[in-house]
Design a protein around this motif. Structure first.
Motif, short mmCIF file in Angstrom:
data_model
loop_
_atom_site.label_atom_id
_atom_site.label_comp_id
_atom_site.label_asym_id
_atom_site.label_seq_id
_atom_site.Cartn_x
_atom_site.Cartn_y
_atom_site.Cartn_z
N PHE A 171 5.69 1.29 15.91
CA PHE A 171 5.70 0.09 15.08
C PHE A 171 5.96 -1.14 15.94
O PHE A 171 6.85 -1.13 16.79
CB PHE A 171 6.83 0.16 14.04
CG PHE A 171 6.65 1.20 12.99
CD1 PHE A 171 7.30 2.42 13.09
CD2 PHE A 171 5.85 0.97 11.87
CE1 PHE A 171 7.16 3.40 12.12
CE2 PHE A 171 5.70 1.93 10.89
CZ PHE A 171 6.35 3.15 11.01
N HIS A 194 -3.03 6.68 4.87
CA HIS A 194 -2.82 7.30 6.17
C HIS A 194 -2.68 6.21 7.22
O HIS A 194 -3.38 5.21 7.20
CB HIS A 194 -3.99 8.23 6.48
CG HIS A 194 -4.04 9.42 5.59
ND1 HIS A 194 -3.08 10.40 5.60
CD2 HIS A 194 -4.92 9.78 4.63
CE1 HIS A 194 -3.36 11.31 4.68
NE2 HIS A 194 -4.48 10.97 4.09
N LEU A 195 -1.80 6.47 8.18
CA LEU A 195 -1.62 5.54 9.28
C LEU A 195 -2.81 5.60 10.21
O LEU A 195 -3.43 6.66 10.39
CB LEU A 195 -0.37 5.92 10.06
CG LEU A 195 0.98 5.76 9.34
CD1 LEU A 195 2.07 6.38 10.17
CD2 LEU A 195 1.26 4.29 9.10
N GLU A 242 4.86 7.11 4.98
CA GLU A 242 3.67 6.60 5.66
C GLU A 242 3.60 5.07 5.63
O GLU A 242 2.52 4.49 5.70
CB GLU A 242 2.39 7.21 5.06
CG GLU A 242 2.38 8.72 5.10
CD GLU A 242 1.20 9.28 5.87
OE1 GLU A 242 0.21 8.55 6.07
OE2 GLU A 242 1.27 10.44 6.28
N GLU A 243 4.73 4.43 5.54
CA GLU A 243 4.76 2.97 5.60
C GLU A 243 5.76 2.52 6.65
O GLU A 243 6.59 3.28 7.13
CB GLU A 243 5.14 2.39 4.24
CG GLU A 243 4.08 2.60 3.18
CD GLU A 243 4.33 1.73 1.96
OE1 GLU A 243 3.61 1.93 0.96
OE2 GLU A 243 5.19 0.85 2.00
N LEU A 284 8.89 -0.05 7.93
CA LEU A 284 10.18 -0.39 7.35
C LEU A 284 10.13 -1.77 6.71
O LEU A 284 9.54 -2.70 7.26
CB LEU A 284 11.27 -0.37 8.42
CG LEU A 284 11.73 1.01 8.88
CD1 LEU A 284 10.74 1.66 9.80
CD2 LEU A 284 13.10 0.91 9.55
N PHE A 318 8.18 -5.50 10.03
CA PHE A 318 7.48 -4.41 10.71
C PHE A 318 6.01 -4.37 10.33
O PHE A 318 5.63 -4.64 9.19
CB PHE A 318 8.11 -3.07 10.33
CG PHE A 318 9.39 -2.78 11.07
CD1 PHE A 318 10.58 -3.34 10.66
CD2 PHE A 318 9.39 -1.94 12.17
CE1 PHE A 318 11.76 -3.07 11.34
CE2 PHE A 318 10.56 -1.67 12.86
CZ PHE A 318 11.75 -2.24 12.45
N GLY A 319 5.18 -3.97 11.30
CA GLY A 319 3.78 -3.69 11.04
C GLY A 319 3.63 -2.32 10.39
O GLY A 319 4.61 -1.60 10.18
N GLN A 320 2.38 -1.97 10.11
CA GLN A 320 2.10 -0.72 9.41
C GLN A 320 2.41 0.52 10.25
O GLN A 320 2.82 1.54 9.74
CB GLN A 320 0.62 -0.70 9.00
CG GLN A 320 0.20 0.55 8.24
CD GLN A 320 -1.29 0.63 8.03
OE1 GLN A 320 -2.05 -0.11 8.64
NE2 GLN A 320 -1.73 1.52 7.18
N SER A 326 0.85 -1.17 0.00
CA SER A 326 0.00 0.00 0.00
C SER A 326 0.89 1.22 0.00
O SER A 326 1.86 1.28 0.74
CB SER A 326 -0.89 0.01 1.23
OG SER A 326 -1.72 -1.13 1.25
#
Lengths: 111, 113
Positions: free
Chosen positions: A89, A7-8, B40-41, B43, A101-103, A3
């Motif tokens: 994260f 936005h987070l 916005e992601e 790592l 890693f997560g989003q 993606s």
């Protein structure tokens, strides 16, 4: 697929309240989990880790909970402060070495 | 004890040029990891090296990207013939041993014009 530009998720809390940030991990073989904090323009900063033989670990103002049954990780921050505002994260290590890693969740602390 | 150091902090390249990113691990650390972060992601893992050896390169693109960690000197991430899609923040981390805390550097922000 990946993606791009989404936005987070955002968590907004009042200063002094407790914060809970959740994370679902993907690999049941993962045996090491970490929470990182990332402020704008900086590298990730280690907060706390936990190994798969534990289900809870406490640090200074932070607690990590691990539920292997449902592959869920959470980070609890007590008495949240403005300086805690950042993106958080979770990361898992399924094979040792690389981290997945997560989003990320953006924590915003209102004074 | 100095933390993980990366340079340059910002790098601008034109399409087709080469980019070289350097990482000096924390003192005593022989395990180095490279990650890439798009805006916005989270790592994304690229490569894991231990002195003079590539341990895991499963996250590296098959072409144009290479990494090394020589016996002496910093680890280098090299991107040949850069394209706009390579624009990202590249982070290096180091650890004392496997399954130990990874300490991250401040990152190199690559912009490809």
């Amino acid at each position: 697929g990946e993606s791009v530009g989404l936005h987070l998720p955002t968590l907004s809390v009042q200063e002094g309240d407790n914060s809970i940030i959740n994370c679902a991990y993907s690999n049941s073989a993962s045996d090491y989990f970490i929470w990182y904090k990332q402020e704008s323009g900086k590298g990730p900063q280690f907060i706390i880790d936990i190994r798969s033989n534990m289900d809870k670990r406490q640090g200074q103002r932070v607690t990590v909970l691990l539920n292997k049954t449902v592959k869920h990780l959470s980070l609890q921050i007590a008495a949240t402060q403005p300086g805690d505002s950042a993106v958080y994260f979770c990361a898992e290590s399924p094979l040792g070495g690389k981290l997945i890693f997560g989003q990320g969740t953006e924590l915003s602390v209102k004074p | 004890n100095a933390g993980v150091m990366q340079n340059p902090r910002h790098l601008v390249r034109r399409r087709g040029q080469e980019a070289r990113l350097r990482c000096s691990p924390m003192k005593g650390h022989s395990h180095v990891y490279w990650y890439r972060q798009l805006p916005e992601e989270g790592l994304k893992f690229m490569v894991y090296l231990q002195k003079e050896n590539i341990i895991d390169e499963s996250g590296m693109p098959k072409e144009r990207f290479s990494a090394e960690f020589p016996k002496e000197g910093p680890s280098i991430l090299r991107i040949q013939q850069v394209v706009r899609g390579d624009s990202a923040a590249y982070f290096c981390a180091s650890s004392l041993a496997i399954l130990e805390e990874q300490f991250f550097g401040p990152g190199t922000r690559l912009t490809v014009l």
